[in-house]
Design an enzyme around this catalytic site. Structure first.
Site, PDB file in Angstrom:
ATOM      1  N   ASN A 275      -9.674   2.476   8.517  1.00 43.89           N
ATOM      2  CA  ASN A 275     -11.292   2.262   8.834  1.00 43.89           C
ATOM      3  C   ASN A 275     -10.912   2.409  10.671  1.00 43.89           C
ATOM      4  O   ASN A 275     -11.466   1.946  10.938  1.00 43.89           O
ATOM      5  CB  ASN A 275     -12.269   1.346   8.311  1.00 43.89           C
ATOM      6  CG  ASN A 275     -11.502  -0.094   8.353  1.00 43.89           C
ATOM      7  OD1 ASN A 275     -10.523  -0.262   8.888  1.00 43.89           O
ATOM      8  ND2 ASN A 275     -12.456  -0.549   7.794  1.00 43.89           N
TER       9      ASN A 275
ATOM     10  N   HIS B 117      -4.603   6.435  -0.937  1.00 45.15           N
ATOM     11  CA  HIS B 117      -4.945   5.747   0.382  1.00 45.15           C
ATOM     12  C   HIS B 117      -3.843   6.408   1.227  1.00 45.15           C
ATOM     13  O   HIS B 117      -4.385   6.478   2.692  1.00 45.15           O
ATOM     14  CB  HIS B 117      -5.495   4.975   0.856  1.00 45.15           C
ATOM     15  CG  HIS B 117      -6.752   4.961   1.002  1.00 45.15           C
ATOM     16  ND1 HIS B 117      -7.594   6.156   1.024  1.00 45.15           N
ATOM     17  CD2 HIS B 117      -7.067   3.660   1.662  1.00 45.15           C
ATOM     18  CE1 HIS B 117      -8.558   6.082   2.006  1.00 45.15           C
ATOM     19  NE2 HIS B 117      -8.430   4.789   2.510  1.00 45.15           N
TER      20      HIS B 117
ATOM     21  N   TYR C 236       0.775  -1.058  -0.458  1.00 43.18           N
ATOM     22  CA  TYR C 236       0.281  -0.319  -0.100  1.00 43.18           C
ATOM     23  C   TYR C 236       1.004   1.259  -0.090  1.00 43.18           C
ATOM     24  O   TYR C 236       0.073   2.717  -0.188  1.00 43.18           O
ATOM     25  CB  TYR C 236      -0.954   0.111   1.105  1.00 43.18           C
ATOM     26  CG  TYR C 236      -1.824  -0.474   1.591  1.00 43.18           C
ATOM     27  CD1 TYR C 236      -2.924  -1.393   0.550  1.00 43.18           C
ATOM     28  CD2 TYR C 236      -1.922  -2.377   1.775  1.00 43.18           C
ATOM     29  CE1 TYR C 236      -4.059  -2.012   0.346  1.00 43.18           C
ATOM     30  CE2 TYR C 236      -2.448  -3.022   2.054  1.00 43.18           C
ATOM     31  CZ  TYR C 236      -4.173  -3.345   1.102  1.00 43.18           C
ATOM     32  OH  TYR C 236      -4.602  -4.331   1.428  1.00 43.18           O
TER      33      TYR C 236
ATOM     34  N   ASN D  38     -12.983   7.045   5.638  1.00 38.00           N
ATOM     35  CA  ASN D  38     -13.234   6.298   6.984  1.00 38.00           C
ATOM     36  C   ASN D  38     -11.685   6.758   7.897  1.00 38.00           C
ATOM     37  O   ASN D  38     -12.691   6.154   8.764  1.00 38.00           O
ATOM     38  CB  ASN D  38     -12.222   4.789   6.275  1.00 38.00           C
ATOM     39  CG  ASN D  38     -14.149   4.180   5.781  1.00 38.00           C
ATOM     40  OD1 ASN D  38     -15.345   4.337   5.244  1.00 38.00           O
ATOM     41  ND2 ASN D  38     -13.312   3.436   4.708  1.00 38.00           N
TER      42      ASN D  38
END
Length: 208
Positions: free
Chosen positions: A68, A21, A16, A115
């Site tokens: 989240n 994000h 990631y 989130n």
């Protein structure tokens, strides 16, 4: 002056690292690199480091929770530092609704569907915490065929990373202004995209 907790949001794991994000993670990494220190201490379910910004102590943090669940880490860090979200918290995160490369400072507000921000609002019990939103929204040819949640978790292309890099530099400048002059000053200088002078406060290395 109280310690400022500066939290970058993202998802842990190398897969990631270069996704839209994780813009918040990349922004605090940029600040730590300028100070010449790693974000490697573990506290409050996060990786952390201490730096000095214009004479103010700043704790940089990257939650080790999933995006989240970011509020769990932020709430734990606030308790450990005996800090108040309304005064001592600054969170950096990606914003799909803003064009890639845009940076916006806000004193508080709703999550806007993000989130990580939603989790922080719920776990710290208030929306009154300062934030720096880093635009990652795909636009024009750069973002052709790349939309929505899937886009946020896909590695960025070289041109996208170049635009994001400019935004990360500006976000780091915004953190320095918040630390030394406050959120209102950062909004005035960063949000209109005015040229920033060379006399902006610097990040200094500090013992971890």
């Amino acid at each position: 002056m109280a310690t400022l907790l500066v939290v970058g949001l993202g998802n842990p794991g190398p897969e990631y690292q270069w996704t839209p994000h994780n813009a918040g993670f990349l922004a605090v990494d940029r600040i730590a690199e300028a100070a010449g220190i790693p974000i490697s201490n573990r506290r409050g379910r996060a990786l952390t480091a201490r730096v000095q910004v214009g004479g103010r102590e700043v704790v940089l943090a990257k939650p080790e929770t999933w995006m989240n669940l970011s509020g769990e880490s932020v709430a734990a860090l606030l308790r450990e530092l005996d800090a108040k979200p309304e005064q001592d918290l600054l969170v950096l995160y990606d914003e799909l609704a803003l064009p890639l490369g845009t940076v916006r400072v806000r004193p508080g507000g709703s999550s806007g569907g993000h989130n990580g921000a939603k989790s922080i609002n719920a776990l710290v019990g208030t929306e009154r915490w300062a934030r720096i939103r880093i635009g990652v929204g795909p636009d024009g040819e750069i973002g052709k065929g790349r939309r929505g949640a899937d886009y946020l978790l896909q590695p960025m292309r070289r041109m996208e990373l170049n635009l994001l890099g400019e935004a990360l530099d500006r976000a780091a400048q915004a953190v320095a202004i918040v630390a030394t002059e406050g959120v209102a000053a950062a909004m005035n200088k960063i949000n209109p995209r005015e040229p920033l002078g060379t006399d902006q406060p610097k990040v200094q290395q500090n013992a971890q």
